[in-house]
Design an enzyme around this catalytic site. Structure first.
Site, PDB file in Angstrom:
ATOM      1  N   THR A  75       0.177  -0.097   6.461  1.00  0.00           N
ATOM      2  CA  THR A  75       0.663  -0.864   5.322  1.00  0.00           C
ATOM      3  C   THR A  75       1.124  -2.223   5.810  1.00  0.00           C
ATOM      4  OG1 THR A  75       2.453  -1.030   3.691  1.00  0.00           O
ATOM      5  CG2 THR A  75       2.867   0.368   5.580  1.00  0.00           C
ATOM      6  N   GLY A  76       0.954  -3.241   4.981  1.00  0.00           N
ATOM      7  CA  GLY A  76       1.384  -4.579   5.382  1.00  0.00           C
ATOM      8  C   GLY A  76       0.383  -5.627   4.950  1.00  0.00           C
ATOM      9  N   THR A 115       0.808  -1.208   0.000  1.00  0.00           N
ATOM     10  CA  THR A 115       0.000   0.000   0.000  1.00  0.00           C
ATOM     11  C   THR A 115       0.851   1.273   0.000  1.00  0.00           C
ATOM     12  OG1 THR A 115      -1.478  -1.317   1.364  1.00  0.00           O
ATOM     13  CG2 THR A 115      -1.901   1.031   1.308  1.00  0.00           C
ATOM     14  N   ARG A 166     -12.047 -10.228  -2.768  1.00  0.00           N
ATOM     15  CA  ARG A 166     -11.313 -10.016  -1.522  1.00  0.00           C
ATOM     16  C   ARG A 166     -11.238  -8.521  -1.186  1.00  0.00           C
ATOM     17  NH1 ARG A 166      -6.089  -7.310  -0.177  1.00  0.00           N
ATOM     18  NH2 ARG A 166      -5.348  -8.304   1.731  1.00  0.00           N
ATOM     19  N   VAL A 167     -11.515  -8.187   0.065  1.00  0.00           N
ATOM     20  CA  VAL A 167     -11.415  -6.812   0.550  1.00  0.00           C
ATOM     21  C   VAL A 167     -10.264  -6.746   1.539  1.00  0.00           C
ATOM     22  CG1 VAL A 167     -12.564  -4.943   1.792  1.00  0.00           C
ATOM     23  CG2 VAL A 167     -13.881  -6.408   0.241  1.00  0.00           C
TER      24      VAL A 167
END
Length: 287
Positions: free
Chosen positions: A197-198, A146, A174-175
């Protein structure tokens, strides 16, 4: 009050061949976003400008070069339109409704296929099987992630923005964490703003952004709150990631538990940036 802007380009094992481009990209985005604040602009406008810069840079997994899902080259856009609250009583819109609303307020669209580069098409062919260990992928050269920004403006308002192309070869439908308020991002004028992020599933399970702000609310510094929350995510659900944070007082942090995270921050015409753990470099911006 001194304005502050912080950006990240994703927390993962950024390979050496992408290191310079990643750092250059976040530095450019931080300068562009901060220029909005320097002119007296709002935190919301600043994070939008910064994230647009990152989305237009193909080294990052957002906007152009977003990851392809399994079964076909396909990108699903989910819009978290909190910026437009004055125009609707809703907090979050997704799927067709979000697209229709975006069109109604004049947001331009482009054909989905134009956002997938040839590089990403080749990588999709190499890694078609999503179920081979997504968490482990964040410590391999194949993972991207991200982008995001947080800001504090001269009026004392904070804002966050988070954008992603998702995980390569994810299931259709997928969310991830990015569009989910309190997970991929959260902003509260009383406590601060966060962009995460990750590994999305891990971030969702611990509501990472809100967890960080809750620790700030309990009196922890932005750095302590970030470190403690990321450690909790690792201990609890074995997830790695990173976060950028800014408080209402102007304190900020860029913290991660992956091998690398490209980040940059601007305050009082000083640009700070880094890539590796404990790296904190700076340069003076022109007046």
């Amino acid at each position: 009050m001194s304005a502050v802007l912080v950006v990240h380009g994703g927390a993962w094992a950024i390979p050496d061949e992408l290191a310079k481009a990643s750092v250059d990209g976040v530095k450019t985005a931080a300068r562009e976003g901060f220029s909005v604040l320097k002119r007296g602009g709002s935190a919301v406008d600043a994070v939008e400008v910064a994230v647009r810069s990152l989305e237009d840079n193909t080294v990052f997994d957002a906007g152009t070069d977003g990851f392809a899902q399994c079964c076909e080259i396909y990108l699903m856009f989910q819009l978290c339109l909190t910026y437009f609250l004055p125009q609707t009583s809703h907090v979050m819109l997704t799927s067709q409704g979000a697209n229709l609303f975006a069109e109604s307020i004049g947001i331009s669209t482009v054909p989905t296929e134009t956002l997938v580069t040839e590089y990403e098409r080749r990588e999709w062919e190499k890694h078609k099987n999503y179920m081979t260990g997504v968490i482990e992928d964040f410590n391999t050269q194949w993972a991207h992630d991200t982008v995001g920004a947080v800001a504090l403006d001269s009026a004392g308002n904070v804002a966050c923005a988070t954008s992603t192309g998702g995980i390569r070869n994810k299931m259709v439908g997928r969310v991830g964490d990015s569009p989910v308020i309190g997970c991929g991002g959260y902003a509260d004028n009383l406590n601060g703003a966060v962009s995460c992020t990750g590994h999305g599933e891990s971030i969702l399970k611990v509501t990472l952004a809100r967890l960080i702000l809750s620790k700030i609310e309990q009196g922890k510094s932005v750095t302590e709150a970030s470190q403690m929350s990321l450690q909790h995510m690792g201990d609890r659900v074995k997830g790695a990631g990173g976060a950028i944070v800014v408080s209402p007082s102007g304190h900020w942090a860029a913290t991660f538990t992956t091998e690398r995270m490209a980040w940059a921050a601007v305050e009082q015409d000083v640009l700070w940036y880094g890539l590796d753990p404990h790296e904190r470099l700076k340069e003076q911006l022109p007046q």
